[in-house]
Design an enzyme around this catalytic site. Structure first.
Site, PDB file in Angstrom:
ATOM      1  N   ASP A 120     -20.953 -34.636 -37.197  1.00 28.73           N
ATOM      2  CA  ASP A 120     -19.828 -35.402 -37.335  1.00 28.73           C
ATOM      3  C   ASP A 120     -19.118 -35.693 -35.945  1.00 28.73           C
ATOM      4  O   ASP A 120     -18.166 -34.819 -35.712  1.00 28.73           O
ATOM      5  CB  ASP A 120     -18.765 -34.816 -38.240  1.00 28.73           C
ATOM      6  CG  ASP A 120     -17.651 -35.618 -38.758  1.00 28.73           C
ATOM      7  OD1 ASP A 120     -17.556 -36.889 -38.330  1.00 28.73           O
ATOM      8  OD2 ASP A 120     -16.710 -35.224 -39.360  1.00 28.73           O
ATOM      9  N   THR A 146     -20.810 -33.700 -29.527  1.00 26.83           N
ATOM     10  CA  THR A 146     -20.467 -33.526 -28.646  1.00 26.83           C
ATOM     11  C   THR A 146     -19.830 -34.839 -27.877  1.00 26.83           C
ATOM     12  O   THR A 146     -20.348 -36.008 -27.979  1.00 26.83           O
ATOM     13  CB  THR A 146     -21.664 -33.179 -27.432  1.00 26.83           C
ATOM     14  OG1 THR A 146     -21.952 -31.877 -27.773  1.00 26.83           O
ATOM     15  CG2 THR A 146     -20.901 -33.172 -25.865  1.00 26.83           C
ATOM     16  N   ASN A 186     -34.509 -35.497 -31.885  1.00 25.57           N
ATOM     17  CA  ASN A 186     -33.233 -36.545 -31.675  1.00 25.57           C
ATOM     18  C   ASN A 186     -33.162 -36.707 -29.917  1.00 25.57           C
ATOM     19  O   ASN A 186     -33.405 -35.854 -29.272  1.00 25.57           O
ATOM     20  CB  ASN A 186     -32.090 -35.965 -32.167  1.00 25.57           C
ATOM     21  CG  ASN A 186     -31.123 -35.347 -31.198  1.00 25.57           C
ATOM     22  OD1 ASN A 186     -30.608 -35.850 -30.499  1.00 25.57           O
ATOM     23  ND2 ASN A 186     -31.070 -34.110 -31.414  1.00 25.57           N
ATOM     24  N   GLY A 246     -28.339 -38.901 -26.950  1.00 28.96           N
ATOM     25  CA  GLY A 246     -27.512 -39.258 -25.818  1.00 28.96           C
ATOM     26  C   GLY A 246     -26.126 -39.064 -25.940  1.00 28.96           C
ATOM     27  O   GLY A 246     -25.365 -39.815 -25.186  1.00 28.96           O
ATOM     28  N   PHE A 247     -25.316 -38.186 -26.609  1.00 33.31           N
ATOM     29  CA  PHE A 247     -24.072 -38.035 -26.694  1.00 33.31           C
ATOM     30  C   PHE A 247     -23.312 -39.552 -26.984  1.00 33.31           C
ATOM     31  O   PHE A 247     -22.367 -39.796 -26.375  1.00 33.31           O
ATOM     32  CB  PHE A 247     -23.339 -37.486 -25.441  1.00 33.31           C
ATOM     33  CG  PHE A 247     -23.604 -35.943 -25.106  1.00 33.31           C
ATOM     34  CD1 PHE A 247     -24.153 -35.263 -26.010  1.00 33.31           C
ATOM     35  CD2 PHE A 247     -23.509 -35.661 -23.719  1.00 33.31           C
ATOM     36  CE1 PHE A 247     -24.461 -33.814 -25.614  1.00 33.31           C
ATOM     37  CE2 PHE A 247     -23.833 -34.367 -23.735  1.00 33.31           C
ATOM     38  CZ  PHE A 247     -24.417 -33.587 -24.276  1.00 33.31           C
ATOM     39  N   SER A 279     -27.938 -29.904 -23.583  1.00 36.56           N
ATOM     40  CA  SER A 279     -28.502 -31.164 -24.187  1.00 36.56           C
ATOM     41  C   SER A 279     -29.765 -31.629 -23.276  1.00 36.56           C
ATOM     42  O   SER A 279     -29.540 -31.870 -22.327  1.00 36.56           O
ATOM     43  CB  SER A 279     -27.798 -32.240 -24.654  1.00 36.56           C
ATOM     44  OG  SER A 279     -28.393 -33.266 -25.114  1.00 36.56           O
ATOM     45  N   ASN A 285     -30.794 -34.500 -23.710  1.00 36.98           N
ATOM     46  CA  ASN A 285     -30.752 -35.966 -23.891  1.00 36.98           C
ATOM     47  C   ASN A 285     -29.805 -36.675 -22.719  1.00 36.98           C
ATOM     48  O   ASN A 285     -29.715 -37.801 -22.759  1.00 36.98           O
ATOM     49  CB  ASN A 285     -30.722 -36.427 -24.966  1.00 36.98           C
ATOM     50  CG  ASN A 285     -31.628 -35.820 -26.002  1.00 36.98           C
ATOM     51  OD1 ASN A 285     -32.552 -35.868 -25.869  1.00 36.98           O
ATOM     52  ND2 ASN A 285     -30.969 -35.315 -27.207  1.00 36.98           N
ATOM     53  N   THR A 286     -29.203 -36.067 -21.887  1.00 34.73           N
ATOM     54  CA  THR A 286     -28.421 -36.599 -20.688  1.00 34.73           C
ATOM     55  C   THR A 286     -29.036 -36.228 -19.599  1.00 34.73           C
ATOM     56  O   THR A 286     -29.016 -34.895 -19.194  1.00 34.73           O
ATOM     57  CB  THR A 286     -26.981 -36.049 -20.928  1.00 34.73           C
ATOM     58  OG1 THR A 286     -26.308 -36.716 -21.934  1.00 34.73           O
ATOM     59  CG2 THR A 286     -26.196 -36.556 -19.823  1.00 34.73           C
ATOM     60  N   LYS A 323     -22.758 -23.377 -24.563  1.00 35.85           N
ATOM     61  CA  LYS A 323     -23.788 -23.509 -25.644  1.00 35.85           C
ATOM     62  C   LYS A 323     -25.109 -23.693 -24.493  1.00 35.85           C
ATOM     63  O   LYS A 323     -24.953 -24.521 -23.637  1.00 35.85           O
ATOM     64  CB  LYS A 323     -23.725 -24.940 -26.400  1.00 35.85           C
ATOM     65  CG  LYS A 323     -25.006 -25.095 -27.373  1.00 35.85           C
ATOM     66  CD  LYS A 323     -24.536 -25.980 -28.411  1.00 35.85           C
ATOM     67  CE  LYS A 323     -25.632 -26.225 -29.327  1.00 35.85           C
ATOM     68  NZ  LYS A 323     -25.103 -27.383 -30.626  1.00 35.85           N
ATOM     69  N   ASN A 348     -29.243 -24.817 -28.386  1.00 39.32           N
ATOM     70  CA  ASN A 348     -29.350 -25.949 -28.510  1.00 39.32           C
ATOM     71  C   ASN A 348     -30.635 -26.535 -29.099  1.00 39.32           C
ATOM     72  O   ASN A 348     -31.654 -25.556 -29.500  1.00 39.32           O
ATOM     73  CB  ASN A 348     -29.046 -26.877 -27.194  1.00 39.32           C
ATOM     74  CG  ASN A 348     -28.488 -28.102 -27.396  1.00 39.32           C
ATOM     75  OD1 ASN A 348     -28.799 -29.067 -28.240  1.00 39.32           O
ATOM     76  ND2 ASN A 348     -27.322 -28.409 -26.571  1.00 39.32           N
ATOM     77  N   GLY A 407     -34.488 -27.526 -36.387  1.00 40.89           N
ATOM     78  CA  GLY A 407     -35.022 -27.336 -37.450  1.00 40.89           C
ATOM     79  C   GLY A 407     -35.810 -25.946 -37.670  1.00 40.89           C
ATOM     80  O   GLY A 407     -35.840 -25.257 -36.859  1.00 40.89           O
ATOM     81  N   GLY A 450     -32.877 -23.433 -36.663  1.00 39.48           N
ATOM     82  CA  GLY A 450     -33.768 -22.846 -37.677  1.00 39.48           C
ATOM     83  C   GLY A 450     -33.495 -22.577 -39.150  1.00 39.48           C
ATOM     84  O   GLY A 450     -34.357 -21.758 -39.824  1.00 39.48           O
ATOM     85  N   THR A 466     -29.511 -29.365 -39.280  1.00 44.29           N
ATOM     86  CA  THR A 466     -30.747 -29.688 -39.645  1.00 44.29           C
ATOM     87  C   THR A 466     -31.272 -29.287 -40.995  1.00 44.29           C
ATOM     88  O   THR A 466     -31.467 -29.993 -42.003  1.00 44.29           O
ATOM     89  CB  THR A 466     -31.983 -29.560 -38.875  1.00 44.29           C
ATOM     90  OG1 THR A 466     -31.840 -30.043 -37.510  1.00 44.29           O
ATOM     91  CG2 THR A 466     -33.437 -30.247 -39.306  1.00 44.29           C
TER      92      THR A 466
END
Length: 343
Positions: free
Chosen positions: A70, A91, A116, A119-120, A181, A183-184, A223, A252, A274, A303, A325
């Site tokens: 969310d 985030t 995933n 990318g925030f 993360s 992804n950035t 994190k 993460n 997961g 997990g 997950t």
């Protein structure tokens, strides 16, 4: 019922696009939050009788919703209805951003895993502040995960984080500094001791100023990635101890592919979460707990698809746990089962 009826329907939405299922789930939860008395009734049925106090906060249940589900806080009234004792939004970044190109969310169903590279994607910290102001008191602890905007150069990352903290400080109960993360671009380099010290020192200075202005002090957590070496974790923990961080969120998503390398989607870029992360998360939490003598509380995430997975993280030293997950694969019944398994 979730696994036999609801999940197959969700998985067919948008021709199997996992992000569309995510959006529809959020919309459904938002509607649930608007039902008079619904969240309170659900909390009684799915909730926990095992409240805990951590970081100076009282958690109705030690099981929380992890960041990423969310992001923009659109369903915050509803999450207690399925048993969550706290929620972490975000985030969130200082600038609104669409995230990476789609598709960017992939299910590895056989492994109960997700990759995933979102990318925030979020509406920005200013929009989140406005939404949280409109909500008013939620009745449970709210964590806010803050990160760096993609358009912000790495050398300006500190001010980006500080801006989000300043805008949101009065609304969060704790803040998670996401420097992990995958992804950035460049974000994970902020876990390096020197850069992390600069970032955390600036955030604590900002927090001290806001507190001096009359706001309640808020715990700041970090994190971390599951892919750090033991020595890198130890350096990070030393920085966190020196600066006065309240706790660690471990972990993460991972850029490795433990146990799923033969899956056709394993080559997708992004972080894996997961069931395959269970071993890594437990070992990381155990190391942090042992290294700090339990003095630095840990929120364990990674997990959890069965109550025994949550128990393993608690046994490793986690004070609280988060799920994301596992909710996708097991549904709300997982949260109820974990709560009922608590001593």
């Amino acid at each position: 019922m979730y696994r036999r009826v609801v999940r197959p329907v969700l998985y067919r939405l948008g021709k199997g696009d996992a992000e569309i299922a995510h959006e529809q789930t959020l919309n459904g939860m938002r509607l649930l939050g608007r039902i008079p008395g619904g969240p309170a009734l659900g909390a009684k049925v799915f909730g926990s009788a095992s409240p805990r106090s951590v970081f100076g906060l009282r958690f109705p249940s030690p099981v929380g919703l992890a960041a990423g589900m969310d992001k923009n806080g659109i369903a915050l009234r509803a999450w207690p209805a399925i048993g969550f004792g706290f929620v972490e939004v975000g985030t969130v970044t200082a600038h609104p951003q669409p995230g990476n190109e789609k598709p960017r969310l992939f299910r590895l169903v056989e492994h109960e895993a997700v990759i995933n590279r979102m990318g925030f994607n979020n509406l920005g910290s200013e929009a989140l502040a406005a939404r949280l102001k409109a909500y008013g008191p939620l009745g449970y602890p709210l964590g806010i995960s803050i990160g760096k905007s993609k358009i912000t150069p790495l050398e300006d990352a500190v001010e980006d984080y500080v801006t989000s903290l300043r805008r949101l400080y009065r609304y969060g109960d704790y803040f998670a500094v996401n420097v992990s993360s995958p992804n950035t671009p460049g974000l994970r380099s902020l876990q390096d001791a020197g850069q992390l010290r600069e970032l955390l020192s600036a955030l604590h200075t900002e927090a001290a100023g806001l507190t001096a202005a009359g706001l309640t002090p808020k715990p700041i957590l970090v994190k971390i990635a599951p892919d750090l070496t033991t020595s890198a974790i130890d350096e990070l923990l030393q920085v966190c101890t020196d600066v006065g961080v309240a706790g660690i969120i471990a972990t993460n998503t991972t850029i490795t592919r433990p146990g799923v390398s033969d899956h056709p989607l394993a080559a997708q870029t992004g972080g894996l979460s997961g069931r395959p992360l269970a071993e890594i998360a437990a070992k990381t939490i155990s190391h942090i707990h042992n290294e700090t003598g339990g003095a630095l509380p840990v929120i364990g995430v990674g997990g959890i698809v069965e109550p025994s997975d949550a128990a393993r993280l608690f046994d490793a030293g986690a004070s609280l746990v988060q799920v994301y997950t596992g909710l996708i694969y097991r549904g709300p019944g997982l949260i109820r089962a974990i709560n009922r398994s608590l001593p």
